[in-house]
Design an enzyme around this catalytic site. Structure first.
Site, PDB file in Angstrom:
ATOM      1  N   HIS A 135       1.315  -1.247   0.048  1.00  0.00           N
ATOM      2  CA  HIS A 135       0.354  -0.393  -0.460  1.00  0.00           C
ATOM      3  C   HIS A 135       0.816   1.057  -0.463  1.00  0.00           C
ATOM      4  O   HIS A 135      -0.131   1.851  -0.341  1.00  0.00           O
ATOM      5  CB  HIS A 135      -1.081  -0.602   1.267  1.00  0.00           C
ATOM      6  CG  HIS A 135      -2.262   1.026   1.444  1.00  0.00           C
ATOM      7  ND1 HIS A 135      -2.560   2.235   0.382  1.00  0.00           N
ATOM      8  CD2 HIS A 135      -3.464   0.447   1.482  1.00  0.00           C
ATOM      9  CE1 HIS A 135      -3.452   2.693   0.446  1.00  0.00           C
ATOM     10  NE2 HIS A 135      -4.251   1.848   1.204  1.00  0.00           N
ATOM     11  N   ASP A 192      -9.598  -5.658 -18.141  1.00  0.00           N
ATOM     12  CA  ASP A 192      -9.709  -6.494 -19.294  1.00  0.00           C
ATOM     13  C   ASP A 192      -8.740  -6.825 -20.463  1.00  0.00           C
ATOM     14  O   ASP A 192      -7.701  -5.911 -20.652  1.00  0.00           O
ATOM     15  CB  ASP A 192     -10.969  -6.030 -21.146  1.00  0.00           C
ATOM     16  CG  ASP A 192     -10.785  -6.582 -22.055  1.00  0.00           C
ATOM     17  OD1 ASP A 192     -10.106  -7.953 -21.803  1.00  0.00           O
ATOM     18  OD2 ASP A 192     -11.225  -6.781 -22.781  1.00  0.00           O
TER      19      ASP A 192
END
Length: 461
Positions: A165, A390
């Site tokens: 993070h 995608d």
């Protein structure tokens, strides 16, 4: 039964950038390296079989795409070091690479059920490092990125990732994963949005001690923190609550017209769930309870009329907003009380200079961890773009966080009728969750309570 079979992982390997990258040390910003962000966040993408891609190995595609993306995001192929004094974190850009694992599972995606939000069933098996293993702040000297690609029996696959993070917030993760997805689809050249480091833009002023200009309750301890009603060590159940058009309309209807009209969907849901979560946990009337949420600084000037952060900035660029009230006031007063507190907290966190003040505080006060006791921590990722990756197999069946914790997300979801809305995963002790289900249905008043109980996921351990 197939669902009882475990994942079979191949050899762990390091994927380095596809071409030579600079060796250098890059300091993280003072927003990046705060104590509370020294952990790994995880996500999963579930892809159905695509007949046109039957002869293509998704692991090979994502391995090559990762290597190309790391040329541009080369700090992610390095390792974190901690400098003294001040525990300042830097990235040593070594080019060692990210962890990559291929796996197989004799399970079809359909056997996981309908996945619209975290926790994803069997998520631990789709992540190559144990989720939460580095929650103790252990990020120094470790790989910063982990990928696992799991081929499923049905011809689909699951792409799991874990990322430190300190290197990126949700928007930054989306920028990086978008680059990976573009290379996976064969988009030539550099990523459409080129990455920008520029961490000095969110670093503390020198000297920082006398320039902390805002009040930051999120970094101040809650009184009597040990008297909290819930902890990660408890036996907890998961449940998701759905908010569609009818639920949002009901929340606006129970707010004063002027307040309801200027409150965002997130404001309404966060205030509502904060109030009823506190009720379900049965805090004492005098207990101070909080809601803490993320306010993104992208797209706004930072301070002194400085320009907004550049496109492609992938570091942490957010502040925490905090609203607090005694549990008794939250319970006794109407919904408008909680909503006003949330709206006011957001406004304070969006003020000019607020994020710079957080950076100064980190450097001046030893990078304190944000408080968690009696605090409902929530973040809105419904418009983050996280679900839109995608990689050549079409849109993922699910794309988002792998699991739910005491902190939660607002994620895009659908109810049983296919209506789009917001799903709010929750994790609480079973008795509190039972009370919360009743409280939510009752609190929505004119809306049929079954929308928020029967249409939600069944609670599960």
């Amino acid at each position: 039964m197939a669902m009882m079979m475990s994942v079979r992982r191949g050899t762990t390997e390091l994927v380095a950038p596809a071409r030579a990258t600079p060796y250098e040390f890059k300091p993280l910003s003072d927003i990046d390296d705060q104590e509370g962000l020294r952990f790994y966040r995880s996500g999963l993408y579930l892809y159905r079989r695509c007949a046109a891609m039957d002869r293509v190995d998704p692991a090979a595609v994502l391995r090559a795409a990762l290597a190309e993306a790391l040329v541009h995001y080369y700090p992610l192929a390095g390792r974190i070091v901690e400098a003294s004094p001040g525990r300042k974190l830097l990235v040593e850009c070594t080019g060692e690479g990210a962890v990559f694992v291929e796996a197989e599972m004799e399970v079809a995606l359909e056997e996981l059920g309908v996945v619209t939000g975290p926790p994803v069933p069997r998520h631990e098996e789709f992540l190559c490092a144990a989720d939460g293993a580095y929650a103790d702040g252990g990020v120094v000297g470790r790989p910063l990125l982990y990928f696992q690609v799991t081929r499923m029996r049905c011809g689909g696959f699951v792409w799991g990732f874990q990322i430190c993070h300190c290197l990126a917030d949700a928007a930054g993760v989306v920028l990086f994963l978008t680059a990976v997805s573009e290379f996976a689809r064969g988009v030539p050249g550099a990523p459409t949005v080129r990455p920008v480091w520029a961490r000095e833009l969110l670093s503390a002023r020198r000297p920082p001690r006398d320039v902390v200009t805002r009040h930051h309750p999120e970094y101040e301890p809650v009184p009597d923190a040990g008297r909290d009603k819930v902890s990660p060590a408890d036996a907890l159940v998961h449940r998701s609550f759905f908010f569609g058009r009818r639920e949002i309309a009901a929340l606006r209807a129970i707010a004063p017209p002027a307040l309801g009209s200027r409150s965002s969907r997130f404001d309404l849901i966060a205030a509502f769930m904060w109030r009823y979560r506190a009720n379900a946990l049965q805090y004492d009337a005098a207990d101070v309870v909080r809601v803490q949420f993320v306010v993104n600084a992208r797209g706004r000037g930072r301070r002194n009329n400085a320009p907004p952060l550049p496109d492609g900035y992938y570091g942490n660029a957010f502040a925490f907003a905090v609203a607090e009230s005694t549990a008794g006031e939250l319970r006794r007063r109407p919904f408008a009380h909680a909503l006003r507190l949330v709206v006011a907290a957001k406004a304070r966190a969006m003020e000019e200079g607020h994020l710079q003040s957080v950076a100064d505080l980190m450097a001046a006060r030893g990078r304190p961890r944000f408080a968690m006791a009696r605090t409902y921590v929530v973040s809105d990722i419904t418009r983050s773009g996280l679900a839109d990756m995608d990689v050549g197999w079409g849109r993922a069946v699910y794309g988002g966080p792998a699991t739910a914790t005491l902190a939660t997300f607002h994620v895009a979801g659908r109810n049983g009728d296919g209506e789009e809305g917001v799903e709010v995963p929750m994790r609480l002790p079973a008795p509190a969750m039972e009370r919360l289900v009743v409280e939510v249905a009752r609190g929505l008043g004119g809306v049929d309570g079954t929308v928020n109980t029967e249409a939600c996921f069944a609670a599960r351990l």
